[in-house]
Design a protein around this motif. Structure first.
Motif, PDB file in Angstrom:
ATOM      1  N   ASN A 123       0.831  -1.085   0.034  1.00 30.82           N
ATOM      2  CA  ASN A 123       0.095   0.127   0.172  1.00 30.82           C
ATOM      3  C   ASN A 123       0.881   1.118  -0.167  1.00 30.82           C
ATOM      4  O   ASN A 123       0.431   2.236  -0.759  1.00 30.82           O
ATOM      5  CB  ASN A 123      -1.151   0.102   1.271  1.00 30.82           C
ATOM      6  CG  ASN A 123      -2.069  -0.845   0.957  1.00 30.82           C
ATOM      7  OD1 ASN A 123      -2.354  -1.416  -0.077  1.00 30.82           O
ATOM      8  ND2 ASN A 123      -2.847  -1.085   2.139  1.00 30.82           N
ATOM      9  N   THR A 160      -1.714   4.168   4.815  1.00 27.11           N
ATOM     10  CA  THR A 160      -2.158   4.740   3.790  1.00 27.11           C
ATOM     11  C   THR A 160      -2.544   6.339   4.270  1.00 27.11           C
ATOM     12  O   THR A 160      -2.308   7.358   3.717  1.00 27.11           O
ATOM     13  CB  THR A 160      -3.575   4.261   3.261  1.00 27.11           C
ATOM     14  OG1 THR A 160      -3.332   2.714   2.711  1.00 27.11           O
ATOM     15  CG2 THR A 160      -4.117   4.946   2.286  1.00 27.11           C
ATOM     16  N   GLY A 162       0.642   4.001  -2.921  1.00 28.37           N
ATOM     17  CA  GLY A 162       0.358   5.516  -2.264  1.00 28.37           C
ATOM     18  C   GLY A 162       1.272   6.618  -2.915  1.00 28.37           C
ATOM     19  O   GLY A 162       0.976   7.557  -3.529  1.00 28.37           O
TER      20      GLY A 162
END
Length: 329
Positions: free
Chosen positions: A146, A272, A150
């Protein structure tokens, strides 16, 4: 057993799980290096001042006394006082919680919109280019971290193309003047969506890839069942057979996973949120860990644990409700 009896029994089991979470979270403070006194006391604090701060924090009491006091405070809705921030921990946590839920729900919506159609197409067009593309996407999505995704989205979409913003949105369910505010004007909704797209895609990609694989395998299993062959033999349109009969039965385990993964998204949004500077529990926990703000750390982890328990109970009840063959026993 009725639905109410089932919910009561699961609720009692959930209380035991929550008690276990509280106990583990409480013990973490004694298992990790460092002391809250080190971050509260001045650098040149004398031993007497440090001892006084420890007494004010209740750290001079035996562990069982601290544990009993902590349980008693939680039963009254008191998660402790953050001396680092100078405010009650519960107020800080519940002001940050809506932003995390907002991001988790948005990621779930992204996953549902893309994963189920891709899974159905992959199953109905097995060993065709569409199937290979869907399975390839699921493999890449599950394998991609992730935080890397991102950062790449920020560099490509925000910095390179300048299309979307890079960090927290100015409106939404955010703490402002001790209230939750959301602007429902058209401009406000557009601004919210622009700020939400990249974090939701980042958090929901793994989720999307997993649901694609689950939908594909479930559809392949259902399409081979006798009732599907009977429906086709009756001359029903293939679209009706696929979406009304096969997909409907496939949705039961998917709904279960959707509910359980929603809890995972709430607890797993830490990275995140940090990448996108999101004003949720994730960034709050990281900041609290850096300064050993234990009331914030413990309270946030307990809220996440309670969320998992509640979502599990709701999903179990919904699963049994949707599938008459599943007994509540």
């Amino acid at each position: 057993m009725s639905t109410y009896q089932f919910l009561i029994r699961r609720g009692l089991q959930g209380l035991l799980v929550i008690w276990g979470v509280i106990t583990v979270v409480f013990l973490l403070r004694f298992m990790t290096p460092g002391s809250p006194v080190d971050f509260v006391a001045p650098l040149d604090a004398s031993p007497e001042l440090r001892a006084q701060i420890a007494r004010n924090l209740g750290l001079d009491q035996p562990i069982y006394v601290q544990y009993a006091q902590y349980l008693g405070s939680l039963l009254q809705g008191d998660m402790g006082f953050s001396y680092i921030r100078g405010r009650p921990a519960s107020g800080i946590i519940f002001l940050r919680l809506p932003a995390t839920i907002e991001l988790a729900v948005a990621a779930t919506v992204v996953a549902i919109i893309f994963s189920i159609p891709l899974g159905v197409i992959s199953a109905t067009r097995r060993h065709e280019p569409a199937d290979y593309a869907a399975t390839g996407f699921s493999l890449v999505g599950i394998s991609t971290p992730n935080f890397w995704l991102g950062i790449m989205l920020i560099l490509l979409v925000s910095v390179g193309l300048g299309i979307l913003p890079t960090s927290r949105r100015p409106i939404g369910l955010v703490p402002a003047m001790e209230m939750l505010i959301f602007q429902f004007e058209t401009v406000g909704i557009q601004t919210w969506i622009r700020h939400m797209i990249l974090p939701a895609i980042t958090l929901g990609t793994y989720f999307t890839a997993m649901i694609v694989r689950l939908t594909r395998s479930g559809m392949l299993d259902q399409l081979g069942q006798p009732y599907v062959k009977a429906a086709r033999a009756k001359g029903l349109p293939e679209t009706l057979v696929t979406y009304k009969h096969a997909l409907r039965n496939t949705m039961i385990p998917i709904i279960t996973v959707l509910g359980l993964q929603l809890g995972t998204l709430i607890g797993g949004a830490v990275i995140t949120e940090f990448v996108f500077n999101w004003p949720g529990l994730g960034t709050l926990i990281i900041d609290a860990i850096n300064v050993r703000d234990w009331p914030i750390i413990q309270g946030a982890l307990i809220v996440i644990g309670v969320g998992f328990v509640v979502i599990n109970i709701v999903v179990d009840a919904l699963y049994a409700r949707l599938n008459p063959r599943v007994s509540l026993e």
